[in-house]
Design an enzyme around this catalytic site. Structure first.
Site, short mmCIF file in Angstrom:
data_model
loop_
_atom_site.label_atom_id
_atom_site.label_comp_id
_atom_site.label_asym_id
_atom_site.label_seq_id
_atom_site.Cartn_x
_atom_site.Cartn_y
_atom_site.Cartn_z
N ASN A 166 0.81 -1.23 0.00
CA ASN A 166 0.00 0.00 0.00
C ASN A 166 0.84 1.28 0.00
OD1 ASN A 166 0.73 -0.58 2.62
ND2 ASN A 166 -1.21 0.01 3.53
N GLY A 245 1.98 -5.61 7.81
CA GLY A 245 1.00 -6.40 7.07
C GLY A 245 -0.11 -6.88 7.98
N SER A 246 -0.70 -8.00 7.64
CA SER A 246 -1.89 -8.45 8.38
C SER A 246 -1.52 -9.09 9.72
CB SER A 246 -2.66 -9.46 7.54
OG SER A 246 -1.94 -10.68 7.48
N THR A 247 -2.49 -9.08 10.61
CA THR A 247 -2.31 -9.71 11.93
C THR A 247 -2.11 -11.22 11.76
OG1 THR A 247 -3.64 -8.00 12.96
CG2 THR A 247 -3.43 -10.06 14.18
N VAL A 249 -0.71 -12.90 9.28
CA VAL A 249 0.67 -13.21 8.87
C VAL A 249 1.65 -12.83 9.98
CG1 VAL A 249 2.47 -12.67 7.18
CG2 VAL A 249 0.13 -13.04 6.41
N GLY A 250 1.37 -11.74 10.67
CA GLY A 250 2.26 -11.31 11.77
C GLY A 250 2.43 -12.41 12.80
N GLU A 267 3.97 -4.28 12.59
CA GLU A 267 2.99 -3.23 12.35
C GLU A 267 1.83 -3.89 11.62
OE1 GLU A 267 3.46 -0.55 13.73
OE2 GLU A 267 5.59 -0.11 13.81
N CYS A 301 -3.51 0.87 6.80
CA CYS A 301 -3.84 0.26 8.10
C CYS A 301 -4.40 1.32 9.03
CB CYS A 301 -2.60 -0.33 8.75
SG CYS A 301 -1.70 -1.41 7.68
C1 SIN Z 1 -0.35 2.08 6.74
O1 SIN Z 1 -1.39 2.49 7.22
O2 SIN Z 1 -0.30 1.00 6.17
C2 SIN Z 1 0.86 2.97 6.82
C3 SIN Z 1 0.43 4.34 6.56
C4 SIN Z 1 1.27 5.39 7.21
O3 SIN Z 1 2.45 5.20 7.50
O4 SIN Z 1 0.70 6.47 7.45
#
Ligand code: SIN
Length: 500
Positions: A166, A245-247, A249-250, A267, A301
């Site tokens: 993203n 990434g996703s919870t 996969v995390g 994250e 996210c």
């Molecule tokens: C994210 O939300 O995936 C990251 C976006 C950001 O760093 O603001």
């Protein structure tokens, strides 16, 4: 997927920025298997490039190269590392037109947002160029006579970055800037959708003088992602993994890292609440929500997933929001005037459509949007607002990752707080009010790592980024906390002659 665009079709000012090989130890290489995979423009559903499909068998060479580079790079002075990061920053700024074009074709985001991402991404280089020179040890007053206690901080070694599609350059640079500032080396795996921009970064890093092996990039397919990532997490020379990434996969990566006791930053998903109280400045809240929700078609996210609006202003707020939403120009990111592009992956369209259908079944009303856009070939969905949203809907508990916004009415602060916190996630929360006491209470009581107070944007190089609960742990960016993720604190204890 008919036509293949060459780099010429991208019309890059510097065609050499288009890189479609893996980057390991300063070499541009193919996968051992010789396989390549296609990169698709989500705005047309057409292939425009391809990349080597690196696999688990390619990991060892990259990690060993990063380990060899670490032996030298760790001895660079903080000033030398800072200067390299600054040169890297300047090159990104110099080539931002080309990088923006590549980002648009990979992610689908509008050109203006691509420029925004470049500035955001490169701000990490500038910030960590400063942080490199501010790493500090400490001294302590010892409890015993004749004793001296002190600490120094040293780089961990080889690190791995697993990066989403993203914000493909912001996420590489948020991790790599901190790692390289600390004196670590890195092997990064970009997402299968967005390897090209990461490879362009590697090319500019090389031009900036960052030594071979310090930053390595392994593009790969979705099919090879689990085994390649596992190989990185389990490699004995990898000392730290940072994943966005996703919870789901995390948690898998966390298990891989547990065996080797690897340091980990996660994250993960968001499902973020956005609360608008009756005394809020409605235009301010609305503008913030528009920018937050529809940035990159809702694929962040930290985006607002659940919007709680006080019943007294619910009608008025919905009306202002719908008016603004109808003005969004959906189109290919490269087209002039586009303010929202396609989703990056077709499954994102399916998920958004499923949530809209589910909301309708559960009593929601579509205020605007609600449909797939089929007049175009890419992965488009209308910017959509659902009113009368309730807890029974999927959107209350599932992250959307699409341009869908659901408005939940509420009556009291307690009710809003309880609903906002009623999720396993805890990345970001947003609150709009002019009541300073309430603002402070919300700041303290919202369960998330980042709280936006009368703002929908709290991401910045100087601000620690990271969540709590199922949104993960560890901080990226910000002072001290982020660079410390890549450092080990070593304690020294000295006893003076004649005083033991
Ligand atoms: C994210 O939300 O995936 C990251 C976006 C950001 O760093 O603001």
């Amino acid at each position: 997927m008919s036509e293949v665009n060459s780099p010429i079709n991208l019309n890059l000012k510097s065609p050499d920025l288009f890189r479609d090989k893996a980057y390991v130890n300063g070499q541009w290489i193919e996968a051992k298997s010789g396989k390549r995979f296609d990169i698709i423009d989500p705005g047309t559903d057409r292939k425009f490039a391809s990349c080597p499909d690196m696999a688990a068998e390619d990991v060892d060479d990259a990690v060993k190269a990063a380990q060899a580079a670490f032996q030298t790079y760790r001895t660079f002075t903080p000033r030398a590392r800072s200067e390299l990061l600054t040169k890297f920053y300047n090159l990104i700024q110099e080539h931002k037109d080309d990088i923006a074009t590549i980002l648009v074709y990979e992610t689908g985001k509008p050109l203006a947002e691509a420029y925004g991402e470049i500035d955001y991404a490169s701000s990490f280089l500038r910030w960590f160029a400063g942080e490199a020179e501010r790493v500090q040890g400490t001294t302590f007053a010892a409890a015993l006579p004749g004793r001296r206690v002190f600490t120094i901080k040293q780089p961990l070694g080889v690190t791995a970055a697993l990066v989403p599609w993203n914000f493909p350059i912001a996420m590489v640079l948020r991790k790599a800037s901190a790692a390289l500032a600390a004196g670590c080396t890195m092997v990064a795996k970009p997402s299968p959708e967005t390897p090209l921009s990461a490879l362009t970064l590697a090319y500019l890093a090389e031009k900036a003088g960052i030594p071979k092996g310090v930053l390595n990039i392994l593009p790969t397919t979705l099919a090879n992602t689990p085994s390649l990532s596992e190989a990185l997490c389990r490699h004995p020379l990898v000392k730290k993994v940072s994943f966005t990434g996703s919870t789901r996969v995390g948690k898998i990566l966390s298990a891989h890292c547990a065996d080797g006791l690897k340091k980990l930053t996660l994250e993960l998903g968001g499902n973020c609440p956005f609360i608008v109280f009756g005394d809020a400045n409605l235009n301010q809240a609305c503008d913030a929500l528009m920018a937050l929700k529809f940035r990159h078609a809702g694929q962040a996210c930290v985006t607002a997933n659940r919007v709680y609006v006080h019943r007294d202003i619910y009608e008025k707020f919905s009306h202002i929001l719908a008016e603004k939403t109808r003005q969004i120009q959906v189109g290919h990111g490269i087209e002039k005037g586009t303010t929202m592009g396609p989703l990056t992956v077709p499954t994102g369209v399916d998920k958004t459509a499923a949530q809209v259908e589910d909301a309708e079944k559960n009593g929601g009303t579509i205020l605007t949007g609600g449909n797939r856009i089929t007049s175009r070939n890419g992965y488009f969905f209308e910017p959509t607002i659902i009113t009368n949203a309730s807890q029974a809907m999927k959107i209350a508990s599932e992250e959307t990752f699409g341009p869908l916004l659901a408005l939940f009415p509420f009556d009291t602060e307690e009710e809003a707080l309880e609903a906002a916190n009623n999720t396993s996630m805890g990345l970001a929360s947003y609150c709009f009010t002019k009541n300073v006491d309430r603002m402070w209470r919300m700041f303290e009581n919202l369960e998330a790592g980042m709280i936006g107070l009368n703002t929908g944007n709290s991401s910045a190089a100087e601000s620690p980024f990271g969540g709590m609960k199922d949104s993960g742990f560890g901080k990226e960016s910000g002072k001290d906390v982020a660079i410390n993720e890549y450092l080990i604190t070593k304690t020294g204890t000295l006893t003076l002659e004649g005083q033991y």
